[in-house]
Scaffold this active site. Structure first.
Site, PDB file in Angstrom:
ATOM      1  N   SER A 138      33.580  88.934  41.987  1.00 25.05           N
ATOM      2  CA  SER A 138      33.105  90.322  41.897  1.00 25.05           C
ATOM      3  C   SER A 138      33.623  90.970  40.620  1.00 25.05           C
ATOM      4  CB  SER A 138      33.505  91.150  43.118  1.00 25.05           C
ATOM      5  OG  SER A 138      32.904  90.626  44.265  1.00 25.05           O
ATOM      6  N   HIS A 139      33.370  90.325  39.527  1.00 22.83           N
ATOM      7  CA  HIS A 139      33.713  90.885  38.231  1.00 22.83           C
ATOM      8  C   HIS A 139      32.927  90.145  37.150  1.00 22.83           C
ATOM      9  CE1 HIS A 139      36.814  87.585  38.590  1.00 22.83           C
ATOM     10  NE2 HIS A 139      36.244  87.300  37.440  1.00 22.83           N
ATOM     11  N   SER A 140      33.011  90.708  35.948  1.00 22.34           N
ATOM     12  CA  SER A 140      32.431  90.066  34.775  1.00 22.34           C
ATOM     13  C   SER A 140      33.516  89.997  33.710  1.00 22.34           C
ATOM     14  CB  SER A 140      31.244  90.901  34.297  1.00 22.34           C
ATOM     15  OG  SER A 140      30.853  90.512  33.009  1.00 22.34           O
TER      16      SER A 140
END
Ligand code: TYD
Length: 130
Positions: A49-51
């Protein structure tokens, strides 16, 4: 940078057990600056849940299986990783979620940069507006 894709690693088959390796830049298209692994993941957990702004990663299911969903801001693609001799190359700029971990799954990640929280986008709206 290339699109996300599966990289096949060498597999030395042996009745005593198989062996796979990654060496220098021969298997992944970046210098490996960091390796981390995620394990003991409950089956209903969501990881990632991140970039990343700059880090390139190669995600490997060294044991068990799990799904990696990549979002580029427009399209979403899900890869099921279940072979210890393959890895998913994830360029920067992809929102990734990892889920559906099997019992005993181990997710090993080869990364192109040391850990730096400033390299993360952890808010999906910020990611979409970038
Ligand atoms: P986090 O990025 O939330 O894990 P996920 O892969 O599920 O997105 O990382 C969890 C914690 O671990 C967070 O406090 C940052 C820390 N961490 C490090 O210290 N070094 C690392 O190389 C990584 C990947 C995480």
């Amino acid at each position: 940078m290339e699109l996300p894709h599966i990289i096949k690693f060498p597999k030395i088959c042996d009745p005593r057990g198989n062996l796979t390796f990654v060496q220098d830049n021969c298997q992944v298209p970046f210098d490996i600056r960091r390796v981390y692994w995620v394990y003991d993941v409950p089956g209903d957990s969501l990881r990632g849940s991140h970039s990343h702004r700059a880090t390139v990663e190669c995600i490997i299911a060294v044991s068990g299986c799990f799904d990696v969903t990549l979002h580029d801001g427009t399209n979403e693609q899900t890869f099921t990783l279940r072979l210890p001799n393959e890895g998913l190359l994830v360029p920067p700029g992809y929102w990734r979620t990892l889920q559906n971990f099997s019992s005993g799954a181990v997710c090993m990640v080869l990364a192109s940069l040391p850990y730096d929280e400033d390299d993360y986008i952890r808010d999906f709206d910020t990611f979409m507006k970038r």
